[in-house]
Design a protein around this motif. Structure first.
Motif, short mmCIF file in Angstrom:
data_model
loop_
_atom_site.label_atom_id
_atom_site.label_comp_id
_atom_site.label_asym_id
_atom_site.label_seq_id
_atom_site.Cartn_x
_atom_site.Cartn_y
_atom_site.Cartn_z
N GLY A 125 0.78 -1.23 0.00
CA GLY A 125 0.00 0.00 0.00
C GLY A 125 0.81 1.28 0.00
N TYR A 126 1.79 1.38 0.90
CA TYR A 126 2.62 2.58 0.98
C TYR A 126 3.36 2.81 -0.33
N CYS A 127 3.90 1.75 -0.87
CA CYS A 127 4.66 1.86 -2.12
C CYS A 127 3.75 2.34 -3.25
N ALA A 128 2.58 1.72 -3.38
CA ALA A 128 1.67 2.06 -4.46
C ALA A 128 1.16 3.50 -4.34
N MET A 129 0.89 3.94 -3.13
CA MET A 129 0.29 5.26 -2.94
C MET A 129 1.31 6.39 -2.87
N VAL A 130 2.50 6.13 -2.35
CA VAL A 130 3.48 7.19 -2.12
C VAL A 130 4.64 7.15 -3.12
N ILE A 131 5.19 5.96 -3.35
CA ILE A 131 6.41 5.88 -4.17
C ILE A 131 6.09 5.84 -5.66
N THR A 132 5.10 5.07 -6.07
CA THR A 132 4.78 4.98 -7.50
C THR A 132 4.53 6.35 -8.12
N ILE B 83 7.80 7.96 -8.98
CA ILE B 83 8.45 7.36 -10.14
C ILE B 83 7.77 7.83 -11.43
N VAL B 84 6.46 7.95 -11.40
CA VAL B 84 5.74 8.48 -12.57
C VAL B 84 6.22 9.91 -12.87
N LYS B 85 6.35 10.73 -11.82
CA LYS B 85 6.83 12.11 -11.99
C LYS B 85 8.25 12.12 -12.54
N LYS C 290 9.66 9.89 -14.42
CA LYS C 290 9.61 9.51 -15.83
C LYS C 290 9.10 10.64 -16.71
N GLN C 291 8.20 11.47 -16.17
CA GLN C 291 7.67 12.60 -16.93
C GLN C 291 8.71 13.70 -17.11
N HIS C 292 9.50 13.96 -16.06
CA HIS C 292 10.41 15.11 -16.06
C HIS C 292 11.86 14.78 -16.40
N TYR C 293 12.25 13.52 -16.23
CA TYR C 293 13.66 13.17 -16.43
C TYR C 293 13.82 11.92 -17.28
N SER C 294 12.97 11.73 -18.26
CA SER C 294 13.03 10.51 -19.08
C SER C 294 14.40 10.34 -19.76
N ASP C 295 15.06 11.46 -20.07
CA ASP C 295 16.37 11.39 -20.71
C ASP C 295 17.48 10.95 -19.75
N ARG C 296 17.19 10.88 -18.46
CA ARG C 296 18.18 10.51 -17.45
C ARG C 296 18.01 9.08 -16.94
N LEU C 297 16.97 8.39 -17.43
CA LEU C 297 16.64 7.07 -16.91
C LEU C 297 17.46 5.96 -17.57
N LYS C 298 17.66 4.90 -16.82
CA LYS C 298 18.27 3.70 -17.38
C LYS C 298 17.35 3.17 -18.48
N PRO C 299 17.89 2.56 -19.52
CA PRO C 299 17.05 2.05 -20.61
C PRO C 299 15.92 1.14 -20.15
N SER C 300 16.14 0.37 -19.11
CA SER C 300 15.11 -0.54 -18.61
C SER C 300 13.92 0.18 -17.97
N GLU C 301 14.06 1.47 -17.73
CA GLU C 301 13.01 2.25 -17.06
C GLU C 301 12.10 2.98 -18.03
#
Length: 184
Positions: free
Chosen positions: A158-165, A168-170, A172-183
């Motif tokens: 629950g905590y992971c889904a509500m707080v951390i996910t 991670i979405v944010k 991916k939206q703002h730093y997609s050029d900085r992510l590992k290819p698997s992300e």
């Protein structure tokens, strides 16, 4: 953790170490992350329970081993500073206490100077003042094994889904050029 000759270390706290770990481990250039405790006054290796009591003075932190030829310390700090609320004193969301403070533990004077500059720079984007502590590295204590790679092992919790996910979405939206290819 001792870095290889190509890696450097950064030690950062931005609330729950599970959140900071989950965000930063997705970045290109990040080799490994160890969740742990730093900055306290109590003697010996603290436990999670002791740190959560708020009595030891330790902060939940992550120690990041990264390749500065791929991601600079400055960029790592920029992403860290925008992945949590650096204007909230001793709390992140529902996590309250000095153990959840926003903190950068610098390993040398160059890191200290970069941290001070990044805090000033990102401060322009917030309405409230930045309260992130910038302190010399104190003794780092690794957290218990079950805290390591927590989000990846417990993303349905629950905590992971509500707080951390959402973090991670944010990311991916703002730093997609900085992510590992698997992300991507």
């Amino acid at each position: 953790m001792s870095p290889s000759s190509n890696y450097e270390l950064a030690t950062l706290g931005g609330g729950c170490f599970w959140c900071v770990e989950a965000v930063l481990q997705r970045l290109r250039g990040v080799h490994s992350i160890t969740s742990g405790y730093c900055g306290g006054k109590a003697p010996g290796h603290p436990t999670y329970r002791e740190v959560c009591s708020g009595l030891t003075g330790h902060a939940e932190v992550v120690q990041v081993s990264y390749d500065p030829s791929i991601i600079s310390y400055k960029d790592l700090l920029r992403i860290f500073m925008t992945s949590h609320d650096p204007t909230s004193l001793n709390r992140q969301g529902g996590d309250v206490g000095t153990q959840y403070r926003s903190v950068i533990f610098y390993h040398n004077e160059q890191q200290k100077e970069i941290a001070q500059n990044v805090v000033k720079e990102v401060g322009a984007y917030y309405d409230d003042p930045i309260v992130t502590e910038i302190s010399p590295l104190a003794k780092f204590y690794p957290a218990e094994d079950y805290h390591q790679d927590y989000y990846n092992n417990n993303s349905d919790q629950g905590y992971c889904a509500m707080v951390i996910t959402p973090k991670i979405v944010k990311l991916k939206q703002h730093y997609s050029d900085r992510l590992k290819p698997s992300e991507n």
